[in-house]
Write a protein that holds these residues in place. Structure first.
Motif, PDB file in Angstrom:
ATOM      1  N   THR A 222      -2.044  10.543   3.387  1.00 60.34           N
ATOM      2  CA  THR A 222      -1.480  11.883   3.567  1.00 60.34           C
ATOM      3  C   THR A 222      -1.720  12.734   2.326  1.00 60.34           C
ATOM      4  OG1 THR A 222       0.202  11.029   5.081  1.00 60.34           O
ATOM      5  CG2 THR A 222       0.650  13.165   4.042  1.00 60.34           C
ATOM      6  N   LYS A 223      -1.470  12.166   1.155  1.00 60.94           N
ATOM      7  CA  LYS A 223      -1.667  12.894  -0.103  1.00 60.94           C
ATOM      8  C   LYS A 223      -3.139  13.262  -0.293  1.00 60.94           C
ATOM      9  CE  LYS A 223       0.111  14.148  -4.149  1.00 60.94           C
ATOM     10  NZ  LYS A 223       1.209  15.079  -4.275  1.00 60.94           N
TER      11      LYS A 223
ATOM     12  N   VAL B 147       3.127   1.477   4.695  1.00 62.86           N
ATOM     13  CA  VAL B 147       3.841   2.677   4.235  1.00 62.86           C
ATOM     14  C   VAL B 147       3.110   3.309   3.055  1.00 62.86           C
ATOM     15  CG1 VAL B 147       5.965   3.485   3.110  1.00 62.86           C
ATOM     16  CG2 VAL B 147       6.100   1.990   5.104  1.00 62.86           C
ATOM     17  N   MET B 148       2.739   2.489   2.072  1.00 57.41           N
ATOM     18  CA  MET B 148       2.085   3.024   0.877  1.00 57.41           C
ATOM     19  C   MET B 148       0.714   3.620   1.194  1.00 57.41           C
ATOM     20  SD  MET B 148       3.246   0.247  -1.996  1.00 57.41           S
ATOM     21  CE  MET B 148       2.181   0.954  -3.233  1.00 57.41           C
TER      22      MET B 148
ATOM     23  N   THR C 205      -0.303   4.806   4.094  1.00 56.64           N
ATOM     24  CA  THR C 205      -0.095   6.030   4.870  1.00 56.64           C
ATOM     25  C   THR C 205       0.271   7.177   3.942  1.00 56.64           C
ATOM     26  OG1 THR C 205       0.560   4.789   6.841  1.00 56.64           O
ATOM     27  CG2 THR C 205       1.287   7.093   6.708  1.00 56.64           C
ATOM     28  N   ASN C 206       1.163   6.915   2.986  1.00 56.41           N
ATOM     29  CA  ASN C 206       1.538   7.946   2.015  1.00 56.41           C
ATOM     30  C   ASN C 206       0.325   8.401   1.202  1.00 56.41           C
ATOM     31  OD1 ASN C 206       4.194   7.765   2.854  1.00 56.41           O
ATOM     32  ND2 ASN C 206       4.840   6.474   1.152  1.00 56.41           N
TER      33      ASN C 206
ATOM     34  N   TYR D 257       5.679   9.980  -4.409  1.00 53.55           N
ATOM     35  CA  TYR D 257       5.222  10.074  -3.019  1.00 53.55           C
ATOM     36  C   TYR D 257       4.711   8.744  -2.471  1.00 53.55           C
ATOM     37  CZ  TYR D 257       0.347   9.961  -4.553  1.00 53.55           C
ATOM     38  OH  TYR D 257      -0.860   9.578  -5.088  1.00 53.55           O
ATOM     39  N   LEU D 258       4.109   7.941  -3.305  1.00 47.08           N
ATOM     40  CA  LEU D 258       3.511   6.691  -2.846  1.00 47.08           C
ATOM     41  C   LEU D 258       4.547   5.705  -2.310  1.00 47.08           C
ATOM     42  CD1 LEU D 258       0.651   5.558  -2.727  1.00 47.08           C
ATOM     43  CD2 LEU D 258       1.030   4.566  -4.976  1.00 47.08           C
TER      44      LEU D 258
ATOM     45  N   GLU E 288       7.663   6.592  -1.053  1.00 49.51           N
ATOM     46  CA  GLU E 288       8.606   7.175  -0.089  1.00 49.51           C
ATOM     47  C   GLU E 288       8.618   6.344   1.188  1.00 49.51           C
ATOM     48  OE1 GLU E 288       7.498  11.248   0.527  1.00 49.51           O
ATOM     49  OE2 GLU E 288       8.078  11.827  -1.511  1.00 49.51           O
TER      50      GLU E 288
ATOM     51  N   ASN F  70       7.484  13.388  -8.721  1.00 49.29           N
ATOM     52  CA  ASN F  70       6.530  12.986  -7.694  1.00 49.29           C
ATOM     53  C   ASN F  70       5.162  12.605  -8.252  1.00 49.29           C
ATOM     54  OD1 ASN F  70       6.148  12.335  -5.045  1.00 49.29           O
ATOM     55  ND2 ASN F  70       5.469  14.352  -4.424  1.00 49.29           N
TER      56      ASN F  70
END
Length: 154
Positions: free
Chosen positions: A128-129, A121-122, A124-125, A7-8, A10, A74
Motif C-alpha cells: 500500500t505504501k 499484514v506487513m 500488505t502495508n 505504517y509497516l 499497523e 510513521n
C-alpha cells in the motif's frame, strides 16, 4: 515512537509487536552520519524513534537528489530488507541526531516465517505504501513534463 505507529506494523496484534520488539536494538546516530548507502546489502529495517533521516539518490559523489525526510511519526527506513534482492535502493543520512531501532532482517524473516498472518499484514502495508509513493511520483513526473512542455512552447 512505538512500533505500532509505524505504517509497516499497523494491524499487528500486541503479541506480534512484542515479538518484533524483542529482536530490536536501539541505535543512536549523529547529525550527518550515513546509515546505509544505495545498493548496500539491506541487513536491517529501521523504525525512526527520534530525529530525522533524509533519503537521497547519489547521482555523483557531489550531486544528490533528496527523495524524502523520515521522522518518528510513521517513519521507517530500510524496507528493502523485506524484498529481494535485499539491497537498499536509496542512501540514508541523519539530518539531526537520531535514535532508531534496528530490526535485523534475519530476525524479521524468522518471525514472519513462523507467523504467516504477520507476514501478510506487513507485506500488505508495504505494498500500500509503495503504491502510494508510485502514485505521488507519477504526479511529480506529470508536473515536470508539463513545465518542460510549457518552457519549450513559450
Amino acid at each position: 515512537m512505538p512500533l505500532r505507529s509505524c505504517y509497516l506494523f499497523e494491524g499487528l496484534s500486541h503479541s506480534q509487536i512484542e515479538r518484533i520488539v524483542a529482536t530490536t536494538q536501539e541505535q543512536k546516530f549523529k547529525k550527518g552520519q550515513w546509515l546505509f548507502s544505495e545498493d548496500q546489502e539491506a541487513s536491517d529495517l529501521y523504525p525512526v524513534m527520534d530525529g530525522a533521516v533524509e533519503l537521497v539518490i547519489k547521482v555523483e559523489d557531489t550531486i544528490e537528489i533528496p527523495i524524502a525526510i523520515v521522522r518518528p511519526d510513521n517513519g521507517c527506513l530500510g524496507v528493502s530488507a523485506l524484498i529481494e534482492p535485499y539491497r537498499y535502493t536509496l542512501s540514508a543520512r541523519c539530518l539531526d541526531d537520531s535514535k532508531l531501532l534496528a530490526i535485523p532482517k534475519t530476525h524479521l524473516d524468522e518471525l514472519m516465517n513462523a507467523d504467516s498472518e504477520m507476514r501478510c499484514v506487513m507485506m500488505t502495508n508495504l505494498a500500500t505504501k509503495l503504491l502510494n509513493r508510485l502514485k505521488e511520483t507519477r504526479q511529480e513526473v506529470k508536473l515536470h513534463f508539463m513545465n518542460l512542455v510549457r518552457s519549450v512552447t513559450f
